[in-house]
Scaffold this active site. Structure first.
Site, PDB file in Angstrom:
ATOM      1  N   CYS A   1       0.826  -1.205   0.000  1.00 18.70           N
ATOM      2  CA  CYS A   1       0.000   0.000   0.000  1.00 18.70           C
ATOM      3  C   CYS A   1       0.864   1.260   0.000  1.00 18.70           C
ATOM      4  O   CYS A   1       1.972   1.263   0.527  1.00 18.70           O
ATOM      5  CB  CYS A   1      -0.869   0.031   1.242  1.00 18.70           C
TER       6      CYS A   1
ATOM      7  N   ARG B   1       4.934   0.701  -6.111  1.00 28.79           N
ATOM      8  CA  ARG B   1       4.852  -0.185  -4.957  1.00 28.79           C
ATOM      9  C   ARG B   1       3.894  -1.345  -5.196  1.00 28.79           C
ATOM     10  O   ARG B   1       3.930  -2.345  -4.482  1.00 28.79           O
ATOM     11  CB  ARG B   1       4.381   0.608  -3.726  1.00 28.79           C
TER      12      ARG B   1
ATOM     13  N   TRP C   1      -2.871  -2.528  -1.710  1.00 32.52           N
ATOM     14  CA  TRP C   1      -2.448  -3.846  -2.175  1.00 32.52           C
ATOM     15  C   TRP C   1      -3.141  -4.826  -1.233  1.00 32.52           C
ATOM     16  O   TRP C   1      -2.792  -4.923  -0.058  1.00 32.52           O
ATOM     17  CB  TRP C   1      -0.923  -3.956  -2.092  1.00 32.52           C
TER      18      TRP C   1
ATOM     19  N   ASN D   1      -1.268   1.430   5.828  1.00 31.08           N
ATOM     20  CA  ASN D   1      -0.365   0.466   5.184  1.00 31.08           C
ATOM     21  C   ASN D   1       0.099  -0.481   6.286  1.00 31.08           C
ATOM     22  O   ASN D   1       0.477  -0.025   7.360  1.00 31.08           O
ATOM     23  CB  ASN D   1       0.835   1.217   4.582  1.00 31.08           C
ATOM     24  N   GLY D   2       0.048  -1.784   6.029  1.00 31.44           N
ATOM     25  CA  GLY D   2       0.505  -2.739   7.033  1.00 31.44           C
ATOM     26  C   GLY D   2      -0.600  -3.728   7.379  1.00 31.44           C
ATOM     27  O   GLY D   2      -1.588  -3.846   6.648  1.00 31.44           O
TER      28      GLY D   2
ATOM     29  N   GLU E   1      18.873 -15.541 -10.430  1.00 28.65           N
ATOM     30  CA  GLU E   1      18.363 -14.189 -10.640  1.00 28.65           C
ATOM     31  C   GLU E   1      17.715 -14.066 -12.033  1.00 28.65           C
ATOM     32  O   GLU E   1      16.660 -13.453 -12.192  1.00 28.65           O
ATOM     33  CB  GLU E   1      19.498 -13.175 -10.462  1.00 28.65           C
TER      34      GLU E   1
ATOM     35  N   LYS F   1      13.826 -13.006 -12.633  1.00 28.09           N
ATOM     36  CA  LYS F   1      13.506 -11.822 -13.432  1.00 28.09           C
ATOM     37  C   LYS F   1      12.508 -12.180 -14.512  1.00 28.09           C
ATOM     38  O   LYS F   1      11.522 -11.491 -14.727  1.00 28.09           O
ATOM     39  CB  LYS F   1      14.813 -11.300 -14.055  1.00 28.09           C
TER      40      LYS F   1
ATOM     41  N   GLU G   1       8.902 -13.079 -13.054  1.00 23.36           N
ATOM     42  CA  GLU G   1       8.086 -12.025 -12.443  1.00 23.36           C
ATOM     43  C   GLU G   1       7.507 -11.060 -13.467  1.00 23.36           C
ATOM     44  O   GLU G   1       6.409 -10.564 -13.260  1.00 23.36           O
ATOM     45  CB  GLU G   1       8.827 -11.299 -11.319  1.00 23.36           C
TER      46      GLU G   1
ATOM     47  N   HIS H   1      19.670 -35.546 -11.693  1.00 22.94           N
ATOM     48  CA  HIS H   1      19.058 -36.121 -10.485  1.00 22.94           C
ATOM     49  C   HIS H   1      17.554 -35.905 -10.451  1.00 22.94           C
ATOM     50  O   HIS H   1      16.951 -35.963  -9.385  1.00 22.94           O
ATOM     51  CB  HIS H   1      19.752 -35.559  -9.240  1.00 22.94           C
TER      52      HIS H   1
ATOM     53  N   LYS I   1       6.458  -3.620  -4.742  1.00 19.70           N
ATOM     54  CA  LYS I   1       7.877  -3.271  -4.722  1.00 19.70           C
ATOM     55  C   LYS I   1       8.476  -3.470  -3.339  1.00 19.70           C
ATOM     56  O   LYS I   1       9.562  -3.991  -3.191  1.00 19.70           O
ATOM     57  CB  LYS I   1       8.038  -1.811  -5.160  1.00 19.70           C
TER      58      LYS I   1
END
Ligand code: M6R
Length: 610
Positions: free
Chosen positions: A2, A27, A76, A100-101, A481, A485, A488, A504, A605
């Site tokens: 948020c 964000r 969010w 937010n939270g 990485e 990338k 996402e 394996h 974010k």
């Protein structure tokens, strides 16, 4: 996560709130809203599911509230699906808030309030706080906020308006970030500095449980005992331009292109006479002597930077290094304590799991080094030692320039640690540091020369359901990485595997046409990697090889369907240049698929909740 904004001042408040929210879009969010005291001193709230454009459209239809005091929010979703009714702001009869939270005990408080006859419109934990504030409100906003702070458990930043005080906004936080901006005759609150840069660079960092009151006469603060306090005014060293796209279509590609400068800015002040020198960060050689072990804790991309750190620190400083995911570390009673170094890596410096890991490791007696991008963030403030990555604001959700500066710092730190523990000579260290100083140029070359081929390969990947990234040693760390990338931003499933591990189990996934991205930059491992590439190729894989010129020479013609060849640099430093084509490839695959690479679905974010 948020985003919160708030404004008190002479400008059109609705415009300021929407424009500030726009700067927090990175964000991640799924709904947006504002609440403004209108010309009759009544609070008008307009909110809607979806992007800010939906809010702007709604404001056009219902009419923009005219006023000079207000709060705004991008949500969010955590408690309750994204919907108009769950969007913020939320209200009680005399109070309106943005949050937010997460309020961990909201069910308990809700039951209490329902028992008192209160009714709720939404499924959110936020509405519970609004109603609790209203329940306790006795005409004194600060005392009411304090009372509620004593009852709620969790992480939160709140922007609050009381109906009886149409000239002011109140703000408080615990764990979740919040800043208070000031300019002549106006004041702001925001979750992050870029939101206010268009109006001011001057701001205060609100500390845990402090309460701020914003009026157009200025800002005042009280501490958790409600004593008035003076706070240090900070000045942002990022300007508005740095937080804008500057001619690029997306932040992600802009930030990829900013990498040479970001590395240069990060490493150069920490190098003297071709040797690392961290005194600028308050770290001396003496402080780095004699650690028994190093544990690197982080999330996502930052954790992948830690994987590179592991290889480099173990190789040079000969100290055992564990890399841990913060959300695992914090619940595992980890073995760290006196004599151990714990490194926390974080772009935002506010990631909830990384912050909790830091506190746990500190409590167990380990020394904490933080590698952080956001100045003054919680992780930066709570660490024993701190090295800032000087990447500037990273707006795209997919981390690129933060990663490259994190690994650049890991190199500098590993060189210094090795020097302190005398596992490399001064001459060796100078040679490594000289090579590191050449990396900004090398990265620039790779950006300029791999863009087109990556764009083309990206267009071929869009039909893939799944793909594999493989590599050995540092190339495996890098593959992790690359894979993150790609998934996402392109929404294509991918896995990274240590190439030697394929046999394996994972090799059974290979079928005709499956793309396999093989990273090969380490000549001492190349024969082994070639064998693995041949194994997947002979089972029908479409091989995309990302390799150095030296490694390419060892490969037989026709081994790869596509090749991205990058110049040789010092092999230990190869992740710095080799990550670039992996980032560009992910970017173009997203673009070819029509995705927005800056705001991938479901992602935020700054992950300030667990
Ligand atoms: O702000 P942090 O570096 O602590 O964030 C950690 C992860 O959430 C972050 O690296 C995430 O994986 C990236 N945005 C992915 O590109």
């Amino acid at each position: 996560m948020c985003g919160i904004v708030g404004y008190v001042g002479p400008r059109d408040c609705s415009d300021v709130l929407v424009s500030a929210l726009q700067k927090l879009e990175y964000r991640g969010y799924d709904s947006a809203g504002i609440a403004v005291f209108d010309e009759n001193d009544a609070i008008t709230t307009v909110k809607t599911e979806g992007k800010l454009q939906n809010l702007k459209d709604k404001l056009q239809i219902v009419g923009k509230p005219n006023g000079h005091v207000g709060i705004g929010h991008t949500r969010w979703a955590t408690h309750g699906e994204p919907s108009d009714v769950n969007s913020h702001p939320h209200s009680g009869a005399r109070v309106t808030i943005v949050h937010n939270g997460i309020i961990e005990n909201y069910q308990e408080i809700k039951s209490f309030l329902v028992g008192k006859g209160r009714e709720f419109l939404s499924e959110t934990d936020t509405e519970v706080v609004a109603q609790l504030l209203d329940f306790y409100y006795d005409g004194n906003p600060i005392a009411t906020i304090d009372k509620v702070m004593g009852e709620v458990v969790g992480s939160f930043a709140l922007g609050i308006m009381f109906k009886d005080f149409p000239d002011r906004v109140f703000a408080v936080r615990r764990e979740s970030p919040l800043i208070v901006g000031v300019a002549d005759g106006e004041a702001f609150i925001a979750s992050d500095v870029p939101a206010i840069l268009q109006y001011t660079k001057d701001y205060y960092l609100l500390e845990h449980d402090e309460i701020a009151t914003l009026t157009n006469d200025g800002v005042s603060f009280v501490d958790k005992y409600l004593n008035p306090i003076e706070k240090e005014l900070k000045t942002a060293d990022w300007d508005q331009e740095a937080a804008e796209k500057g001619g690029y279509p997306h932040f992600m590609i802009k930030e990829i292109n900013e990498q040479p400068e970001a590395i240069r800015t990060t490493i150069m002040p920490r190098i003297k006479d071709n040797l690392p020198n961290l005194e600028e960060c308050g770290i001396t050689l003496e402080m780095l002597k004699g650690f028994k072990s190093v544990t690197i804790v982080a999330c996502g991309t930052a954790m992948h930077a830690g994987m590179v750190g592991k290889y480099v620190i173990e190789d040079l400083a000969r100290i055992p290094v564990n890399v841990d995911i913060a959300s695992e570390f914090r619940y595992r009673n980890p073995i760290v304590g006196d004599g151990d170094l714990v490194i926390i890596i974080s772009q935002s410096g506010e990631t909830a799991d990384s912050l909790a890991a830091l506190r746990l490791a500190k409590q167990k007696g380990a020394k904490i080094l933080a590698i952080v991008n956001a100045k003054g963030s919680s992780i930066a403030r709570e660490a024993d030692m701190l090295i800032y990555t000087l990447a500037g604001p990273e707006i795209a959700v997919a981390s690129t320039k933060a990663y490259i500066t994190q690994i650049s710092v890991m190199y500098l730190f590993a060189f210094e640690l090795a020097l302190a523990n005398e596992t490399i000579s001064v001459a060796e260290c100078q040679q490594l540091t000289e090579s590191l100083q050449k990396m900004p140029e090398a990265v620039k070359y790779v950006i300029d020369n791999t863009n087109e081929v990556c764009k083309k390969i990206g267009s071929k990947l869009i039909t893939a359901d799944s793909l594999l990234y493989i590599g050995r040693g540092l190339d495996y760390a890098l593959s992790m990485e690359g894979s993150l990338k790609l998934k996402e931003v392109s929404y294509i499933h991918s896995e990274s595997y240590a190439a030697g591990e394929l046999k394996h189990g994972t090799i059974s996934l290979i079928e005709d046409g499956m793309p396999v991205i093989a990273v090969a930059t380490q000549t001492d491992l190349i024969e082994k990697t070639i064998s693995n590439v041949v194994e997947v190729k002979s089972r029908g894989a479409n091989v995309i090889l990302v390799c150095t010129e030296a490694c390419e020479q060892k490969m037989k013609e026709g081994i790869a369907n596509y090749k991205v060849v990058i110049p040789n640099t010092h092999e230990l430093l190869m992740p710095i240049t080799a990550v670039v084509p992996l980032q560009i490839l992910a970017y173009y695959t997203a673009i070819h698929k029509g995705n927005d690479p800056d705001q991938p679905r479901n992602l935020a974010k700054s992950v300030t909740v667990e």
